[in-house]
Design a protein around this motif. Sequence first.
Motif, mmCIF file in Angstrom:
data_model
loop_
_atom_site.group_PDB
_atom_site.id
_atom_site.type_symbol
_atom_site.label_atom_id
_atom_site.label_comp_id
_atom_site.label_asym_id
_atom_site.label_seq_id
_atom_site.Cartn_x
_atom_site.Cartn_y
_atom_site.Cartn_z
ATOM 1 N N MET A 186 0.849 -1.213 0.000
ATOM 2 C CA MET A 186 0.000 0.000 0.000
ATOM 3 C C MET A 186 0.877 1.252 0.000
ATOM 4 N N ILE A 188 -0.521 -0.055 7.840
ATOM 5 C CA ILE A 188 0.065 -0.450 9.132
ATOM 6 C C ILE A 188 -0.864 -1.343 9.961
ATOM 7 N N VAL A 189 -2.150 -0.967 10.052
ATOM 8 C CA VAL A 189 -3.062 -1.770 10.889
ATOM 9 C C VAL A 189 -3.375 -3.123 10.237
ATOM 10 N N SER A 237 1.205 6.688 10.121
ATOM 11 C CA SER A 237 -0.200 6.851 9.711
ATOM 12 C C SER A 237 -0.485 6.186 8.357
ATOM 13 N N VAL A 238 0.495 5.426 7.854
ATOM 14 C CA VAL A 238 0.305 4.848 6.507
ATOM 15 C C VAL A 238 -0.834 3.818 6.515
ATOM 16 N N PRO A 239 -1.570 3.688 5.395
ATOM 17 C CA PRO A 239 -2.772 2.836 5.374
ATOM 18 C C PRO A 239 -2.532 1.365 5.681
#
Lengths: 171, 511
Positions: A31, A47-48, A43-45
Motif C-alpha cells: 500500500m 500499518i493496521v 499513519s500509513v494505510p
Amino acid sequence: MKPENMPKADFITSILLMAFGIWVLVHSIQMPRFENLEANPFSVPGIVPGLLGVVIFLLSLVVFLRSLKQKGYRLGINAAVIANASKDASMQRMLVTILVCSFYAMGLIGRTNYYLATFLFVLAFLLVFQYRQSQKQQALGKLIALSVLQAVLTAGAVGAVFRYLFLVELP
Amino acid sequence: MLEGFSLFVKALWGFMTPGILFDVLWATQLGIIVGMLPGLTATMGVALMTTLTFHMEPSNAVLILVCMYVGAIYGGSRSAILLNIPGTPANAATAVDGYPLARQGLAGRAIGIATTGSFLGSAIGLIMLAFFTPLIGNFALKFKSFEFFWLAIFGIVICGNLTAPKDPLKGWISGFLGLFVATIGMEPYHAYQRFSFGYMDMAGGIHLIPAMVGAFGFTEIITVMKHTRMEVVKGKIDRIFPRMSDIAKYWKGIIRSGLVGTFIGAVPGVGEDIAAWTSYDLAKTASKEPEKFGKGSIEGLLVAETGNNSAVAGAMIPVLSLAIPGSAPAAVLLAAMFIHGVRPGPLIMIEFPSFVYQVVAMVLLATTAMFVLGLSMVRPLVKVLSIPREKLMPVVFVLCVIGSYAIQARMFDIGVMVVFGIIGYFMREMDYPIAPMVLGIILGTILDKNLIRSLIISEGHPLYFVESPISMVIAGVTLMTFFSRTQWFRALKSKIGSFIRSQVLRSSKPG
C-alpha cells in the motif's frame, strides 16, 4: 463435525488462514506510504491491516502445529469417503439450502421483479424440502396448493410492508 | 443520584402513552415469538427490527428494539423447555433442566419459573444499568487513544476466550478476522481504499448489519435445515403461575445469578449464553441439591434464566458508556442507535444525559411486558412451535435479504449477507465462534483509529502504550487472559503449585 475429524479440518483451515495472513501482510506492505505528502510513517494505510495479517498468521501457525501433532495431515480423503459424504442426507440438505438461498439472493433479486423472485424462491424452497417420493398424488396436489398460497402471501406481505409501510425501494 | 432518578421517572412518564405502550406489547410479544422459534435468534430479531423501525422517532425505535431483545432472550426458554432446543443460544442452559421438567409433566411450572427468573434477572440488571452506566461513562472520559486501543484488544481476547472455552485460539482468530474485515474500505487518515480492488461498493466497507444478519441469520437457517426435525413435548400444560416458595427458596441463587449475569453481559462481546452457563455452574457448585441439576432442577432452571436476562441489561452498560457492545444483539442495538442519530460512548452523559435513563425505563417496560405476556399467553403460543421449519425458514431468509438491503438500498449488502452466512456456517462447523468476528467488525474502527493515533503520539515507542495506570491495567488483564490459556503457562502454574505444596508440607513436619 465429529471430534475425530477436527485435527484434519484444523490442518486444512490453518493452512488457508496462514496463506490469508501472508496475503494481507503482502498487500499491506504494497500500500502507498504517501512519502511525497510527508505523511507520518505511522499513519500509513497498511500499518493496521499489516499487523493484523501478522497476528492471524501467528495464531493460525499455532493451530497448524497443533494439528500436525494430532496427525491432522492424514486426511484420508478418497473416492469412497467423498461418495459417502455426498450420500449423507444432512449434507445434501445443507448444500441445497445454500444453493437455493444463494440463487435467490444473488441470482434472482435485482434481475427479476421482487415479488416474482420471492414467490419463486419460497415456492421452490417449500417444494424441494417438503416433497417426498412416497407422497400420494392427492397429498402432492394439496402440498403444491398450500406452497403456492404461502409463496404468494410471503412475497405479497413482505414486499408490501417494506415498500408501502417502511418506504423502502424494493431491489 | 437524585438527578438520575428524576430523569428516569421523567423518561418513564414520557413513555406512558397508549401508542407507546401498545408498541411495547407487540414488540415484546414478537420478541418472545422470535426467541422461541429455533432458527430465529435475538440478534436476528433485533437486526431485522432495525430495518423495520428505520423511519420511526429515535426513542420509539430504540424502545421497540429493546423490547424485541428482552422478549427474544426470554422467548428462547419456551422452545428449550418444550423442544429441548434452545430458541436462542442464550437458552442452552435452560434446556438442561427445563426439558426434563417438561418430560415429567411439569412444563407449565417450568415456563412459570423461567418467566419469573427472566423477570428477576432483568430487574437486577436494570438496577445495575442505571447505577453503573453513568459511573463508567464518567470514568471513560479519562480514556485516551492508548486506553481505547487496549480496550479493543481486550474485547477480542476476552470474547474469544469465553465464547470458545475449549479452544480460545479459534475465538481469537475469529476476532482478528473481524478486525481485518473492518479495515476493508476507505481508511480515515489518507482516504486510501484498502482491499477494495477497484470496486466502489467495497470502498464503502463491510457494514455491520448485513454481515451480522448473514453470520447469525443465514448461518442459523443452514444449520436448522441441515438437522433432523424436532418433536414438541406433548401433554397438557399444568399450572403456570410460579409458587412463591420456589422463588423464596432460591433467593441467594437469584441474586448471585443476576449480578454474575449482568457482569458477564457487560464484558465486550461475550453475551447472554455465557452468562447463563456461568450462573448455572456457580449455582450447581453452591447448591445443596447438586444431584438434581440436569434432571429437572427448579434451581438450575431459575438461575439459568436469571443469568441470561440480567445479561441483557448488562450488555447495554458498555454500549451506552463506551460504545462497545456486551453481546451480539447489543451490537445491533448500538448500530441502530448510531443510525438514529444517538451517539453512545464516553460523551453520552454530556451530550445525551437523559438517554441513559430512557434506556433504563425502556428495559423496565420491556421486562414488565415480558413478565405479563410470558405468564398469560402460554397455551396459544405453544402452537407456534409446531410450525415446520421447512415453512418457516424461507420466510426468514426473505426477511434476511430485504433486511440487509433496506438500510442502504445496496445490492452489495445482500451479497455480504450471503457470504457471511456461508462463512459463519463453516466457522461454526469447525468450532470457530462467530461472536468474536462480529465484535471484531465493530471494534475494528476503534482499533484502527486509536492504534494509529497512539503510534503517532508515541512515535512507535511501546512503553507509551502502558504509561497510564488505566492502560497498564487493561493491558495486564488482556495479556494475563491470553497467556493463562497457553500450555507453558499452565505447566509453570502447576510447577509453582507443586513447589508451594512441597514447601508447606516440609514446614508442617514436626521438628
